[in-house]
Write an enzyme that holds these catalytic residues in place. Structure first.
Site, PDB file in Angstrom:
ATOM      1  N   GLY A 122      -6.245  -8.210   1.658  1.00 47.57           N
ATOM      2  CA  GLY A 122      -7.569  -7.645   1.882  1.00 47.57           C
ATOM      3  C   GLY A 122      -8.627  -8.121   0.907  1.00 47.57           C
ATOM      4  O   GLY A 122      -9.718  -7.543   0.843  1.00 47.57           O
TER       5      GLY A 122
ATOM      6  N   GLU B 125       4.052 -10.998   0.601  1.00 47.75           N
ATOM      7  CA  GLU B 125       2.646 -10.609   0.543  1.00 47.75           C
ATOM      8  C   GLU B 125       2.222 -10.414  -0.915  1.00 47.75           C
ATOM      9  O   GLU B 125       2.455  -9.339  -1.492  1.00 47.75           O
ATOM     10  CB  GLU B 125       2.434  -9.289   1.295  1.00 47.75           C
ATOM     11  CG  GLU B 125       2.758  -9.366   2.769  1.00 47.75           C
ATOM     12  CD  GLU B 125       1.912  -8.389   3.573  1.00 47.75           C
ATOM     13  OE1 GLU B 125       1.247  -8.839   4.499  1.00 47.75           O
ATOM     14  OE2 GLU B 125       1.908  -7.190   3.238  1.00 47.75           O
TER      15      GLU B 125
ATOM     16  N   GLU C 221       0.838  -1.210   0.000  1.00 46.06           N
ATOM     17  CA  GLU C 221       0.000   0.000   0.000  1.00 46.06           C
ATOM     18  C   GLU C 221       0.869   1.255   0.000  1.00 46.06           C
ATOM     19  O   GLU C 221       0.508   2.274  -0.590  1.00 46.06           O
ATOM     20  CB  GLU C 221      -0.961  -0.034   1.204  1.00 46.06           C
ATOM     21  CG  GLU C 221      -2.049  -1.069   0.968  1.00 46.06           C
ATOM     22  CD  GLU C 221      -2.665  -1.659   2.220  1.00 46.06           C
ATOM     23  OE1 GLU C 221      -2.464  -1.119   3.321  1.00 46.06           O
ATOM     24  OE2 GLU C 221      -3.352  -2.692   2.088  1.00 46.06           O
TER      25      GLU C 221
ATOM     26  N   SER D  58      -4.718 -12.047   3.506  1.00 47.70           N
ATOM     27  CA  SER D  58      -5.988 -12.722   3.832  1.00 47.70           C
ATOM     28  C   SER D  58      -5.818 -13.938   4.741  1.00 47.70           C
ATOM     29  O   SER D  58      -6.549 -14.919   4.605  1.00 47.70           O
ATOM     30  CB  SER D  58      -6.741 -13.102   2.541  1.00 47.70           C
ATOM     31  OG  SER D  58      -7.117 -11.926   1.839  1.00 47.70           O
TER      32      SER D  58
HETATM   33  C1  PEP Z   1      -1.520  -6.670   5.069  1.00 47.24           C
HETATM   34  O1  PEP Z   1      -2.018  -5.563   4.937  1.00 47.24           O
HETATM   35  O2  PEP Z   1      -0.300  -6.783   5.270  1.00 47.24           O
HETATM   36  C2  PEP Z   1      -2.393  -7.825   4.971  1.00 47.24           C
HETATM   37  C3  PEP Z   1      -1.841  -9.002   4.863  1.00 47.24           C
HETATM   38  O3  PEP Z   1      -3.747  -7.573   4.991  1.00 47.24           O
HETATM   39  P1  PEP Z   1      -4.917  -8.677   5.071  1.00 47.24           P
HETATM   40  O4  PEP Z   1      -4.517  -9.692   6.123  1.00 47.24           O
HETATM   41  O5  PEP Z   1      -6.130  -7.907   5.469  1.00 47.24           O
HETATM   42  O6  PEP Z   1      -5.023  -9.303   3.733  1.00 47.24           O
END
Ligand code: PEP
Length: 251
Positions: free
Chosen positions: A172, A166, A98, A211
């Site tokens: 998300g 990630e 992000e 997630s």
């Molecule tokens: C994150 O923002 O690092 C993340 C993994 O978010 P989420 O668990 O909501 O997918």
């Protein structure tokens, strides 16, 4: 070298105000009085100092979600690594997708921030991961390898650096890679770290993020080279985060 303790890390992003945050510190500490894994919450920076006082002797660690590469100066709205440490942080998330998207952070920026974090005594959680377009184009390992090489500084050690894989498309969204896909990327990251850092690479914690929920955590934590998780949405309440912590303790 043996692997260090696993790490369950929560990224609260831009969520939380004092009253609810302090209640969460109390609830999480009560639910896990003697955690068998390292616990980390990265709240908005405004909450770090209050949460640090509230956690008292509990081994819950706190972290920032970003820091500036410089130690001080005319950088309105930014926070230096030493300021996070001063508030009670011991970790800082760097290069989250992000921030890479919203603030155009590059691998070079992330690397400079990781060097600043180390100088302030913070442990960096360096995030890397491919977009859906990159995965569908078959370039996942190239993208992840390049981000890893360029974002992680030469001074990185298992003590001052954690890697978080990630996949951007899993953050998300409720979408999660298959365990085979997670195993492939985590194994690749370990190999790449070994090529660069030698035997010390075994000591780096490689987190999966995207997630993670109580319902899928055990399956993800059973994958080789998954040393914990970076959790967004499901870290906001103890009701959601606690089953993930328990799954990691039992992995
Ligand atoms: C994150 O923002 O690092 C993340 C993994 O978010 P989420 O668990 O909501 O997918």
């Amino acid at each position: 070298m043996t692997r260090p303790r696993k790490l369950a890390a929560g990224n609260w992003k831009m969520n939380g105000t004092a009253k609810a945050a302090l209640a969460e510190v109390a609830a999480l500490s009560a639910a896990h009085p003697d955690p068998k894994v390292d616990l980390l919450i990265c709240p908005p920076a405004t909450l770090i100092a209050q949460m640090n006082w509230a956690k008292k002797t509990h081994p819950l660690a706190l972290g920032g979600q970003d820091c500036h590469a410089k130690t001080h100066g005319a950088h309105t709205g930014d926070i230096a690594a030493a300021m996070l440490a001063d508030a009670g942080a011991t970790y800082v998330i760097l290069g989250h997708s992000e921030r890479r998207a919203d603030h155009h952070e590059t691998d070079a920026d992330v690397r400079a921030k990781a060097i600043a974090a180390e100088a302030a005594g913070l442990i960096s959680v360096i995030c890397i991961g491919e977009t859906l377009t990159e995965r569908e184009a078959g370039t996942t390992l190239t993208v992840v390898g390049t981000q890893l090489d360029r974002s992680v500084p030469d001074i990185a050690t298992p003590e001052n650096c954690v890697i978080a894989y990630e996949p951007v498309w899993a953050i998300g969204t409720g979408k999660v890679p298959t365990t085979a896909q997670i195993a492939e990327v985590h194994g690749f990251i370990r190999e790449r770290l070994t090529a660069r850092f030698g035997a010390a690479a075994e000591g780096f914690r490689i987190l999966y993020g995207g997630s993670v929920k109580g319902t899928n955590a055990a399956e993800i934590f059973a994958v080789d080279d998954v040393d914990g998780a970076l959790v967004g949405g499901a870290s906001l309440t103890t009701a959601d985060f606690s089953p993930i912590i328990t799954a990691l303790e039992n992995a």
